[in-house]
Design a protein around this motif. Structure first.
Motif, PDB file in Angstrom:
ATOM      1  N   GLY A 170       0.849  -1.186   0.000  1.00  0.00           N
ATOM      2  CA  GLY A 170       0.000   0.000   0.000  1.00  0.00           C
ATOM      3  C   GLY A 170       0.885   1.237   0.000  1.00  0.00           C
ATOM      4  N   ILE A 171       0.543   2.183  -0.852  1.00  0.00           N
ATOM      5  CA  ILE A 171       1.343   3.410  -0.948  1.00  0.00           C
ATOM      6  C   ILE A 171       0.503   4.580  -0.455  1.00  0.00           C
ATOM      7  CG2 ILE A 171       2.555   4.968  -2.537  1.00  0.00           C
ATOM      8  CD1 ILE A 171       2.594   2.207  -4.348  1.00  0.00           C
ATOM      9  N   TYR A 209       4.719   3.179  -6.954  1.00  0.00           N
ATOM     10  CA  TYR A 209       3.725   2.300  -7.582  1.00  0.00           C
ATOM     11  C   TYR A 209       4.338   1.571  -8.768  1.00  0.00           C
ATOM     12  CZ  TYR A 209      -0.676   0.753  -9.652  1.00  0.00           C
ATOM     13  OH  TYR A 209      -1.690  -0.021 -10.160  1.00  0.00           O
ATOM     14  N   HIS A 210       5.025   2.332  -9.623  1.00  0.00           N
ATOM     15  CA  HIS A 210       5.678   1.759 -10.809  1.00  0.00           C
ATOM     16  C   HIS A 210       6.671   0.674 -10.391  1.00  0.00           C
ATOM     17  CE1 HIS A 210       7.797   1.410 -14.604  1.00  0.00           C
ATOM     18  NE2 HIS A 210       8.929   1.699 -13.976  1.00  0.00           N
ATOM     19  N   MET A 211       7.463   1.002  -9.391  1.00  0.00           N
ATOM     20  CA  MET A 211       8.480   0.069  -8.892  1.00  0.00           C
ATOM     21  C   MET A 211       7.845  -1.246  -8.446  1.00  0.00           C
ATOM     22  SD  MET A 211      11.625  -0.227  -8.307  1.00  0.00           S
ATOM     23  CE  MET A 211      12.736  -1.191  -7.391  1.00  0.00           C
ATOM     24  N   SER A 223      -1.479  -0.695  -4.235  1.00  0.00           N
ATOM     25  CA  SER A 223      -2.616   0.219  -4.316  1.00  0.00           C
ATOM     26  C   SER A 223      -2.278   1.517  -3.594  1.00  0.00           C
ATOM     27  CB  SER A 223      -3.856  -0.424  -3.687  1.00  0.00           C
ATOM     28  OG  SER A 223      -3.593  -0.772  -2.351  1.00  0.00           O
ATOM     29  N   PHE A 224      -2.918   2.584  -4.048  1.00  0.00           N
ATOM     30  CA  PHE A 224      -2.744   3.877  -3.395  1.00  0.00           C
ATOM     31  C   PHE A 224      -3.709   3.981  -2.214  1.00  0.00           C
ATOM     32  CE2 PHE A 224      -1.399   5.016  -7.808  1.00  0.00           C
ATOM     33  CZ  PHE A 224      -0.106   5.394  -7.493  1.00  0.00           C
ATOM     34  N   LEU A 261       5.635   4.917   2.623  1.00  0.00           N
ATOM     35  CA  LEU A 261       5.401   6.355   2.736  1.00  0.00           C
ATOM     36  C   LEU A 261       6.343   7.028   1.749  1.00  0.00           C
ATOM     37  CD1 LEU A 261       4.332   5.230   5.526  1.00  0.00           C
ATOM     38  CD2 LEU A 261       4.870   7.461   6.453  1.00  0.00           C
ATOM     39  N   PRO A 262       5.788   7.561   0.663  1.00  0.00           N
ATOM     40  CA  PRO A 262       6.642   8.042  -0.425  1.00  0.00           C
ATOM     41  C   PRO A 262       7.223   9.432  -0.147  1.00  0.00           C
ATOM     42  CG  PRO A 262       4.359   8.379  -1.001  1.00  0.00           C
ATOM     43  CD  PRO A 262       4.366   7.723   0.363  1.00  0.00           C
TER      44      PRO A 262
END
Lengths: 80, 235
Positions: free
Chosen positions: B4-5, B18-20, B30-31, B47-48
């Motif tokens: 989860g992002i 997400y791409h990674m 998922s976001f 946690l981006p």
């Protein structure tokens, strides 16, 4: 009620911004300036809080959000 | 396993993460909007990086009170894997999930460049595929990555082997000339005592493919998968 909060770096914490400004002041010829510390100033307008709860409320807000106690100190004044 | 992002207002590395995970690693992702509170079904929370809430007040100071952060704390407490990258690391510090804080880079500049890191702890779920003291290359992009903690905390981090990445030379030396931002002990990444929460300033999600100039960051995501598979096999 107006509350003025002054947040400053604790003693011994490096303030790179202050250092840069000190350097700049020296460049301008103000050689007598020995140190510069830059902080944050916050104004709160508070209503509906009894006077006796004011101090604890302000301290609570500072420790929860407004101030990072690891590196910062604060003091405040209440302007009526 | 599912990633989860978390997306805060101002996150800007969420799609890179997400791409990674989705396209490079090939795992479900998922976001999670910061106002959500349900993290059920997730194995890993990312946690981006970015500028959550515009870095207002202090980096991460406001994001840590987003509704989702209570759930992230609980998730971490229950042993879930949490990885905070850059602004994500700053949020973990503000939230108290990791010790210490960030000061402005000593140069006062926003630094965006590749740096070398030494992997000082390969016994975490995030680093088990590296080898001991491996030197890796990863990009940093931040203005506040000058890690600070009091002496007592630094000693404790060292003693508990919680320092995971340090800025280093290509030869592995940990000296001031290879410290990009002034961080105490050249610290680039630390984990909690349990080892399931990692915060790091460098961006592994930006260096997981050859076309991006290197794959050193991929190893973190690969490690997470291998760690989770091991746990699942044990069950």
């Amino acid at each position: 009620m107006l509350v003025k909060i002054y947040v400053t770096f604790r003693e011994g914490i490096l303030d790179p911004q202050g250092k840069a400004v000190l350097h700049s002041l020296h460049t301008l010829g103000y050689k007598s300036v020995e140190d510069v510390r830059i902080g944050r100033y916050i104004e709160l307008n508070i209503n509906d809080t009894p006077e006796e709860e004011m101090d604890s409320k302000i301290r609570e807000m500072c420790s929860k959000l407004l101030v990072n106690p690891i590196i910062e100190d604060f003091r405040y004044e209440v302007v009526r | 396993m599912k990633f989860g992002i978390i997306v805060f207002p101002g996150s800007n590395c969420d799609h890179d993460c997400y791409h990674m995970v989705k396209h490079v690693l090939g795992k479900p992702a998922s976001f999670i909007w910061h106002k959500e509170e349900d993290l059920s079904g997730l194995d890993v929370v990312l946690l981006p990086g970015g500028f959550s809430y515009g870095d207002y007040l202090r980096a991460g100071a406001i994001a840590r009170f987003s509704p989702v952060m209570k759930s992230v704390g609980k998730f971490a407490e229950e042993g879930g894997l949490v990885l905070g990258i850059c602004n994500g690391f700053q949020i973990l510090l503000e939230a108290g999930l990791l010790p210490g804080t960030m000061l402005r880079n000593r140069s006062l500049k926003f630094i965006c460049k590749d740096v070398h890191l030494r992997v000082d702890n390969i016994n975490t779920p995030f680093t088990l595929d590296y080898f001991e003291n491996q030197i890796i290359k990863m990009p940093i992009a931040h203005a506040e990555g000058n890690y600070y903690a009091d002496e007592e905390t630094l000693t404790k981090l060292q003693k508990n082997n919680q320092i995971v990445f340090r800025y280093s030379g290509t030869d592995g030396r940990i000296t001031d000339d290879v410290n990009p931002n002034g961080a105490a002990g050249n610290i680039a990444g630390i984990c909690n005592e349990q080892g399931n929460v990692l915060g790091m300033m460098p961006h592994p999600e930006r260096c997981g493919e050859k076309i991006l100039g290197g794959r050193d960051g991929y190893t973190i995501f690969e490690s997470i998968v291998h760690y989770s598979e091991k746990i699942l096999n044990k069950r």
